[in-house]
Design a protein around this motif. Structure first.
Motif, PDB file in Angstrom:
ATOM      1  N   ASP A  61      -2.104  -6.640  -5.329  1.00  0.00           N
ATOM      2  CA  ASP A  61      -1.987  -5.281  -4.802  1.00  0.00           C
ATOM      3  C   ASP A  61      -1.645  -4.233  -5.861  1.00  0.00           C
ATOM      4  O   ASP A  61      -2.068  -3.076  -5.748  1.00  0.00           O
ATOM      5  CB  ASP A  61      -0.908  -5.240  -3.709  1.00  0.00           C
ATOM      6  N   LYS A  83       0.704   4.065  -3.040  1.00  0.00           N
ATOM      7  CA  LYS A  83       0.521   5.481  -2.709  1.00  0.00           C
ATOM      8  C   LYS A  83       1.679   6.308  -3.258  1.00  0.00           C
ATOM      9  O   LYS A  83       1.480   7.403  -3.805  1.00  0.00           O
ATOM     10  CB  LYS A  83       0.415   5.681  -1.197  1.00  0.00           C
ATOM     11  N   GLU A 104       0.820  -1.204   0.000  1.00  0.00           N
ATOM     12  CA  GLU A 104       0.000   0.000   0.000  1.00  0.00           C
ATOM     13  C   GLU A 104       0.858   1.260   0.000  1.00  0.00           C
ATOM     14  O   GLU A 104       0.511   2.266  -0.643  1.00  0.00           O
ATOM     15  CB  GLU A 104      -0.936  -0.006   1.204  1.00  0.00           C
TER      16      GLU A 104
END
Length: 658
Positions: A337, A295, A291
């Motif tokens: 992901d 980002k 994550e």
């Protein structure tokens, strides 16, 4: 700015050109006092090793990193190669101070890094590191055009030391770089797939990896592999631009620990490169996990994506690979992901390593094959919105290869490793899979209208090929598969929306020139025979040969033309140039020309007349480009005490431009 290129005038009238304050002060140095100064740091000679040229934040920069054996202030010295004389750097060569720190105990010594800035395009540069009295060997690199098309090379997993035969691993790595740069001498970047060495802090392996001089001639864009991450040697050896070393971007969340990490980005011409530490993928390890990377990618692309035509991601762990790591738990996690974010952000190409085999994916959108009808091995692909190409590089050194594994029944999207319905021997996500146990590298051609990706052989079954030399198989034996032959090639054509896109290349305009010439063949200005006036002085008059001024520079910088006159002489007789005055004017308007002020003869005002420099004409900043013609009426007044004779003087014209 170009120096004046006008011709020498004939006869006694001559011209002199100055190129302005900016150029005039380049290389200016001041020496204060006397005697010889010896730098304190030179008192103890330092051994300089591990020099590597790195990529900068853009094409005008490079980084340089190295080790020293002593704790001494260090710097990089740089000069255009053409200015070196007998290998010596000219006085006043540019220097760039280095930052440094002590290495960890297993490395020993100290690490240093400096950023070279202000590079000019199409220039060969020479550089060295160290300090006065203790310089390294001199190395060179060459810049190319700062705009437009170019090639870069992607090199997977040298992993020096992996085979147990350090010398042959190094030889295979050297040979791949020799083959690749000989075939592509104008390639502008060497991009790493990670795993430079087998053991993170083994300096013998690092020395073998850094041995090829190509790593001092072409900028190396480093990537952290799982074999690099477990120590600080990776961070000690490489300097990367725009690096974020936040806790979230380290696998254990501890940048201060004995581990390497961080993400970085740079823009090189029309490509935004983003490099990720894929070792940090799960928050359970202590870092920010995948994550944090998605980002980071989103932030960089949102801030800088509009500055480049193409977006290329680089990280070590291949999420769409065909061999031993294809079914690894961590790669399956990344496969879930990453892809949707990359598709939404308009990423064009993802370069990966880790699985020591070659693969080229189908176009992947949001974790699925973008077009179910895309054929295996297609030579041209058209991503459409959200389509991303993923490439895995094979070993560049031959130290280790992984064999291709078989699909299973786990599915044909997301984390699955199911078979391709169009080619059941391949995984669902791969258009091309290849393993010959032969060294290779990937060449990427960045073109205005496409990216061309090629996997090229840099070896055969023969040595240097460590794993094969130590008993493994190799099936590269035919005449159709020599060094340099193509394993795979695909052109990626960008998606341009539903309307029509227009492409136009704008070349570099001619920089323009500033110059002046004398209008007329005869440089002699004949003032005729002086006439006596008022019983106490002689007068004569005439006109200078007009001066043509041409200014086609894009900078629209100021310019001026002035002149001064020498003494008038006839053998041993003479009189002062101060007796000559003039009245300038503009004959033909252009180039922003404005006439200089009149100057009286020194006979009238006891002044210096034209014996000192006086303005003939000038133009301010921002003037229009063009051509002007300058003239001046001459006024000579001399006392009647001057002896009879035929006198001559030299009028020197000086042009100043900035």
């Amino acid at each position: 700015m170009r120096p004046n290129s006008s011709q020498q005038a004939r006869g006694p009238l001559r011209h002199r050109v100055a190129t302005g304050a900016t150029a005039a002060f380049l290389g200016l140095t001041a020496v204060l006092g006397s005697g010889q100064l010896t730098p304190a740091a030179a008192a103890e000679s330092s051994t300089l090793t591990g020099i590597v040229l790195g990529v900068g934040a853009n094409e005008t920069q490079r980084t340089v990193s190295w080790y020293s054996s002593t704790d001494a202030a260090q710097k990089v010295q740089l000069a255009p190669t053409a200015r070196l004389a007998a290998g010596e750097f000219p006085a006043g060569s540019a220097t760039f101070d280095a930052l440094g720190a002590a290495n960890i105990a297993s490395s020993g010594g100290y690490n240093h890094r400096a950023t070279i800035t202000g590079l000019k395009e199409n220039t060969a540069y020479s550089y060295r590191v160290g300090t006065e009295g203790n310089w390294s060997t001199t190395y060179s690199f060459t810049t190319q055009d700062f705009e437009g098309e170019y090639d870069f090379l992607f090199l997977g997993d040298p992993q020096i030391g992996s085979s147990g035969d350090l010398a042959q691993d190094q030889a295979g790595w050297q040979d791949t770089l020799d083959v690749a740069t000989r075939a592509n001498p104008k390639a502008e970047l060497l991009v790493s797939g990670g795993d430079q060495v087998e053991s993170a802090n083994n300096e013998s392996q690092w020395n073998a990896f850094l041995a090829p001089d190509q790593l001092r001639q072409y900028p190396w864009a480093a990537t952290i592999g799982n074999h690099d991450v477990g120590g600080k040697a990776y961070e000690q050896h490489f300097s990367t631009p725009n690096t974020d070393r936040s806790e979230a971007l380290y696998a254990n969340g501890k940048p201060e620990s004995n581990t390497s990490g961080g993400n970085y980005w740079y823009i090189y011409k029309d490509v935004l490169f983003i490099d990720l530490n894929s070792n940090s993928y799960a928050t359970s390890q202590g870092g920010g996990g995948d994550e944090a990377h998605t980002k980071y990618v989103a932030d960089v692309i949102n801030q800088h994506g509009s500055e480049a035509k193409w977006k290329v991601l680089v990280y070590h762990h291949s999420i769409y690979s065909p061999a031993s790591h294809a079914k690894d738990k961590d790669n399956k996690a990344r496969r879930v992901d990453f892809p949707t974010t990359f598709s939404k952000l308009g990423v064009d190409l993802v370069l990966q390593g880790h699985d020591h085999s070659y693969s080229r994916s189908y176009l992947i959108k949001n974790g699925e094959k973008a077009d179910p009808k895309e054929k295996p091995g297609a030579a041209d692909v058209y991503p459409g919105p959200g389509g991303v190409l993923y490439v895995t590089a094979n070993s560049a050194s031959g130290s280790k290869y992984y064999d291709i594994t078989k699909p299973d029944s786990s599915g044909t999207s997301g984390a699955g490793n199911g078979a391709d319905p169009l080619n059941p021997g391949n995984y669902w996500y791969n258009s091309v899979q290849n393993q010959e146990h032969v060294r290779s590298y990937v060449k990427v051609q960045v073109r205005n209208e496409k990216l061309v990706v090629e996997n090229l052989r840099s070896g055969t079954c023969d040595a240097p090929n460590s794993e094969v030399s130590h008993g493994d198989w190799c099936n590269n034996t035919t005449a159709a598969q020599p060094v340099g032959s193509v394993v795979d090639k695909v052109s990626v054509h960008p998606y341009n929306g539903d309307g029509q896109s227009l492409q136009v290349d704008v070349p570099n305009p001619a920089p323009g020139e500033f110059g002046w010439t004398i209008d007329g063949y005869n440089g002699l200005v004949d003032l005729g025979t002086a006439k006596e006036k008022d019983g106490d002085h002689f007068t004569a008059s005439g006109k200078i040969n007009p001066i043509l001024v041409s200014d086609t520079r894009r900078s629209l910088s100021p310019w001026s033309v002035s002149a001064d006159v020498s003494e008038f002489k006839d053998a041993g007789k003479k009189f002062a140039g101060s007796y000559l005055g003039w009245s300038p004017y503009v004959l033909d308007q252009g180039a922003g020309a404005e006439a200089g002020s009149p100057v009286a003869s020194g006979y009238d005002d006891q002044g210096k007349g034209l014996s000192v420099s006086r303005g003939l004409g000038a133009a301010p900043q921002g003037h229009a480009r063009g051509t002007a013609k300058l003239g001046a009426d001459l006024d000579l007044k001399i006392p009647d005490t001057v002896q009879k004779g035929g006198y001559r003087a030299t009028l020197t014209i000086t042009a100043l431009s900035s």
